[in-house]
Structures are given as structure tokens and as C-alpha cells.
Design a protein around this motif. Structure first.
Motif, PDB file in Angstrom:
ATOM      1  N   MET A   1       0.781   5.327   5.028  1.00 18.87           N
ATOM      2  CA  MET A   1       1.885   6.070   5.570  1.00 18.87           C
ATOM      3  C   MET A   1       1.427   7.437   6.075  1.00 18.87           C
ATOM      4  SD  MET A   1       5.366   7.039   3.611  1.00 18.87           S
ATOM      5  CE  MET A   1       6.598   7.989   4.404  1.00 18.87           C
ATOM      6  N   PHE A   2       0.715   8.205   5.260  1.00 21.92           N
ATOM      7  CA  PHE A   2       0.239   9.515   5.649  1.00 21.92           C
ATOM      8  C   PHE A   2      -1.229   9.419   6.007  1.00 21.92           C
ATOM      9  CE2 PHE A   2       3.816  10.358   2.889  1.00 21.92           C
ATOM     10  CZ  PHE A   2       4.514  11.296   3.629  1.00 21.92           C
ATOM     11  N   ASN A   3      -1.643  10.256   6.964  1.00 23.49           N
ATOM     12  CA  ASN A   3      -3.044  10.280   7.344  1.00 23.49           C
ATOM     13  C   ASN A   3      -3.863  10.966   6.266  1.00 23.49           C
ATOM     14  OD1 ASN A   3      -2.558   9.067   9.783  1.00 23.49           O
ATOM     15  ND2 ASN A   3      -2.320  10.986  10.892  1.00 23.49           N
ATOM     16  N   THR A   4      -5.017  10.418   5.992  1.00 19.94           N
ATOM     17  CA  THR A   4      -5.934  11.064   5.061  1.00 19.94           C
ATOM     18  C   THR A   4      -7.212  11.368   5.824  1.00 19.94           C
ATOM     19  OG1 THR A   4      -6.853   8.946   4.345  1.00 19.94           O
ATOM     20  CG2 THR A   4      -5.016   9.837   3.072  1.00 19.94           C
ATOM     21  N   ASN A   5      -7.959  12.313   5.344  1.00 16.97           N
ATOM     22  CA  ASN A   5      -9.241  12.613   5.964  1.00 16.97           C
ATOM     23  C   ASN A   5     -10.241  12.967   4.889  1.00 16.97           C
ATOM     24  OD1 ASN A   5      -9.270  15.510   5.446  1.00 16.97           O
ATOM     25  ND2 ASN A   5      -7.658  15.648   6.977  1.00 16.97           N
ATOM     26  N   ARG A   6     -11.470  13.052   5.279  1.00 14.24           N
ATOM     27  CA  ARG A   6     -12.539  13.272   4.308  1.00 14.24           C
ATOM     28  C   ARG A   6     -12.544  14.667   3.716  1.00 14.24           C
ATOM     29  NH1 ARG A   6     -17.297  11.675   7.819  1.00 14.24           N
ATOM     30  NH2 ARG A   6     -15.684  10.826   9.052  1.00 14.24           N
ATOM     31  N   THR A   9      -8.378  17.819  -0.172  1.00 16.53           N
ATOM     32  CA  THR A   9      -8.691  18.316  -1.509  1.00 16.53           C
ATOM     33  C   THR A   9      -7.958  17.482  -2.547  1.00 16.53           C
ATOM     34  OG1 THR A   9      -6.837  19.851  -1.602  1.00 16.53           O
ATOM     35  CG2 THR A   9      -8.891  20.666  -0.592  1.00 16.53           C
ATOM     36  N   ALA A  10      -8.315  17.696  -3.798  1.00 10.31           N
ATOM     37  CA  ALA A  10      -7.656  16.969  -4.889  1.00 10.31           C
ATOM     38  C   ALA A  10      -6.163  17.302  -4.931  1.00 10.31           C
ATOM     39  CB  ALA A  10      -8.317  17.310  -6.222  1.00 10.31           C
ATOM     40  N   VAL A  11      -5.816  18.549  -4.657  1.00  7.06           N
ATOM     41  CA  VAL A  11      -4.406  18.952  -4.653  1.00  7.06           C
ATOM     42  C   VAL A  11      -3.673  18.263  -3.505  1.00  7.06           C
ATOM     43  CG1 VAL A  11      -2.829  20.898  -4.359  1.00  7.06           C
ATOM     44  CG2 VAL A  11      -4.858  21.152  -5.784  1.00  7.06           C
ATOM     45  N   ASP A  12      -4.294  18.274  -2.307  1.00  6.66           N
ATOM     46  CA  ASP A  12      -3.683  17.588  -1.165  1.00  6.66           C
ATOM     47  C   ASP A  12      -3.457  16.113  -1.479  1.00  6.66           C
ATOM     48  OD1 ASP A  12      -3.758  19.875   0.461  1.00  6.66           O
ATOM     49  OD2 ASP A  12      -5.780  19.402   1.174  1.00  6.66           O
ATOM     50  N   ARG A  13      -4.461  15.493  -2.091  1.00  9.52           N
ATOM     51  CA  ARG A  13      -4.374  14.068  -2.425  1.00  9.52           C
ATOM     52  C   ARG A  13      -3.244  13.825  -3.437  1.00  9.52           C
ATOM     53  NH1 ARG A  13      -9.213  13.286  -2.479  1.00  9.52           N
ATOM     54  NH2 ARG A  13      -9.750  14.035  -4.533  1.00  9.52           N
ATOM     55  N   ALA A  14      -3.134  14.690  -4.460  1.00  7.56           N
ATOM     56  CA  ALA A  14      -2.083  14.527  -5.466  1.00  7.56           C
ATOM     57  C   ALA A  14      -0.697  14.679  -4.841  1.00  7.56           C
ATOM     58  CB  ALA A  14      -2.267  15.539  -6.595  1.00  7.56           C
ATOM     59  N   ARG A  16       0.068  14.180  -1.622  1.00  7.08           N
ATOM     60  CA  ARG A  16       0.278  13.020  -0.752  1.00  7.08           C
ATOM     61  C   ARG A  16       0.676  11.796  -1.564  1.00  7.08           C
ATOM     62  NH1 ARG A  16      -2.933   9.109   0.075  1.00  7.08           N
ATOM     63  NH2 ARG A  16      -4.790  10.252  -0.510  1.00  7.08           N
ATOM     64  N   GLU A  17      -0.022  11.562  -2.677  1.00  2.47           N
ATOM     65  CA  GLU A  17       0.295  10.395  -3.509  1.00  2.47           C
ATOM     66  C   GLU A  17       1.689  10.515  -4.118  1.00  2.47           C
ATOM     67  OE1 GLU A  17      -3.006  10.222  -6.223  1.00  2.47           O
ATOM     68  OE2 GLU A  17      -4.363   9.406  -4.692  1.00  2.47           O
ATOM     69  N   GLU A  23       8.263  10.718  -5.319  1.00  4.30           N
ATOM     70  CA  GLU A  23       8.597  11.707  -6.338  1.00  4.30           C
ATOM     71  C   GLU A  23       9.344  12.914  -5.789  1.00  4.30           C
ATOM     72  OE1 GLU A  23       5.455  12.586  -9.120  1.00  4.30           O
ATOM     73  OE2 GLU A  23       4.563  10.615  -8.744  1.00  4.30           O
ATOM     74  N   PHE A  24       9.371  13.083  -4.463  1.00  6.38           N
ATOM     75  CA  PHE A  24      10.074  14.211  -3.866  1.00  6.38           C
ATOM     76  C   PHE A  24      11.403  13.791  -3.241  1.00  6.38           C
ATOM     77  CE2 PHE A  24       5.539  15.673  -3.473  1.00  6.38           C
ATOM     78  CZ  PHE A  24       5.620  16.643  -4.450  1.00  6.38           C
ATOM     79  N   LYS A  25      11.831  12.583  -3.495  1.00  9.87           N
ATOM     80  CA  LYS A  25      13.099  12.102  -2.947  1.00  9.87           C
ATOM     81  C   LYS A  25      14.261  12.729  -3.706  1.00  9.87           C
ATOM     82  CE  LYS A  25      11.549   9.112   0.049  1.00  9.87           C
ATOM     83  NZ  LYS A  25      11.696   9.333   1.444  1.00  9.87           N
ATOM     84  N   ASP A  26      15.357  12.926  -3.011  1.00 12.10           N
ATOM     85  CA  ASP A  26      16.612  13.412  -3.582  1.00 12.10           C
ATOM     86  C   ASP A  26      16.499  14.803  -4.214  1.00 12.10           C
ATOM     87  OD1 ASP A  26      17.876  11.002  -2.852  1.00 12.10           O
ATOM     88  OD2 ASP A  26      17.133  10.043  -4.675  1.00 12.10           O
ATOM     89  N   LEU A  27      15.642  15.634  -3.679  1.00 14.71           N
ATOM     90  CA  LEU A  27      15.569  17.017  -4.156  1.00 14.71           C
ATOM     91  C   LEU A  27      16.692  17.821  -3.514  1.00 14.71           C
ATOM     92  CD1 LEU A  27      11.736  17.716  -3.959  1.00 14.71           C
ATOM     93  CD2 LEU A  27      13.093  17.366  -6.014  1.00 14.71           C
TER      94      LEU A  27
END
Length: 140
Positions: A1-6, A9-14, A16-17, A23-27
Motif C-alpha cells: 500500500m505505501f511505498n518503502t525505500n532503502r 528508518t526504524a521509526v518510519d517503518r514502525a 508505516r506498519e 492503528e490510526f483509524k477513527d482518531l
């Protein structure tokens, strides 16, 4: 769904996942624009100027420069990846790194200029390092 690249960072990956996992639905406020009228990080002497700019669809110079830098950094990393790929096929790595190193010096000068223009409270952009960028390619 989302683009990833090499360079993710770990924060970006967390993040995105978490987004992919819903987990951000219905905020509260989902789908509504952010209310940035009372930004506590904006110095008092710039609040009126930023309001006028915002009302007229104009971004501060440092925002536009930051976008340009992001594009240049991405393009430079793509050139490095291409040179690295040709290295593995017998390309002239020394010439490529000399050329890319010169380009990186100019890019780092632009990053320094950008960082000097940032208002208080805005995170500075890190300088780039050729060896560190090559090491990232070795990991991927």
C-alpha cells in the motif's frame, strides 16, 4: 500500500506498519485539516507574517528550500545506487565516488544554508556522508 525505500528508518517503518495495520483509524479529527493557527513554536514576531502567507497560499522560503533539498537528496542517492550497481559490473567506482563526493559537498553546503534559515523549534536536516550512504547500500 505505501511505498518503502532503502533509506526508511526504524521509526518510519514502525509508523508505516501501524498505518497499514489500521492503528490510526477513527482518531479524533480524522480527515479534517489540521488547525495550525496557534502554533506555539512560531515566534510572536512572525505569527502575523505567517498568517498572511498561509491565507495567501505562500510557504516560507525555508519550507520551499526543504522540499528542494529532499528532491536533491533523493536524486543524489539514486545516482549513488546506480554507480554502485555499475561498480559490481566492473564500472569505474573511483571516478564515480569522486564525482558524487563533489556533488555531495555542494549538497551539504545547501543543507547548512537551509539549517541556518530555520526558525527556532524546527529540526535541522543532517549533513550527508558518502561512506555512510555507501554502507546503507551494502546493507540492502
Amino acid at each position: 500500500m505505501f511505498n518503502t525505500n532503502r533509506w526508511e528508518t526504524a521509526v518510519d517503518r514502525a509508523i508505516r506498519e501501524a498505518m497499514e495495520g489500521g492503528e490510526f483509524k477513527d482518531l479524533p479529527g480524522e480527515g479534517k485539516p489540521l488547525d495550525l493557527k496557534d502554533d506555539p513554536n512560531t515566534p510572536a514576531d512572525l505569527q502575523i507574517a505567517y498568517k498572511i502567507m498561509r491565507d495567501n497560499g505562500i510557504a516560507p522560503d525555508w519550507v520551499a528550500q526543504g522540499r528542494e533539498l529532499e528532491t536533491k537528496q533523493t536524486r543524489w542517492r539514486a545516482h549513488l545506487a546506480a554507480a554502485y550497481a555499475t561498480r559490481q559490473q566492473g564500472g569505474d567506482w573511483a571516478a564515480a565516488t569522486a564525482r558524487l563526493g563533489g556533488e555531495l559537498e555542494k549538497l551539504n553546503s545547501e543543507i547548512l544554508s537551509y539549517n541556518l534559515k530555520l526558525p527556532p523549534g524546527i529540526t535541522h536536516r543532517a549533513q550527508m556522508n558518502l561512506e555512510r550512504e555507501v554502507a546503507r547500500l551494502n546493507v540492502v
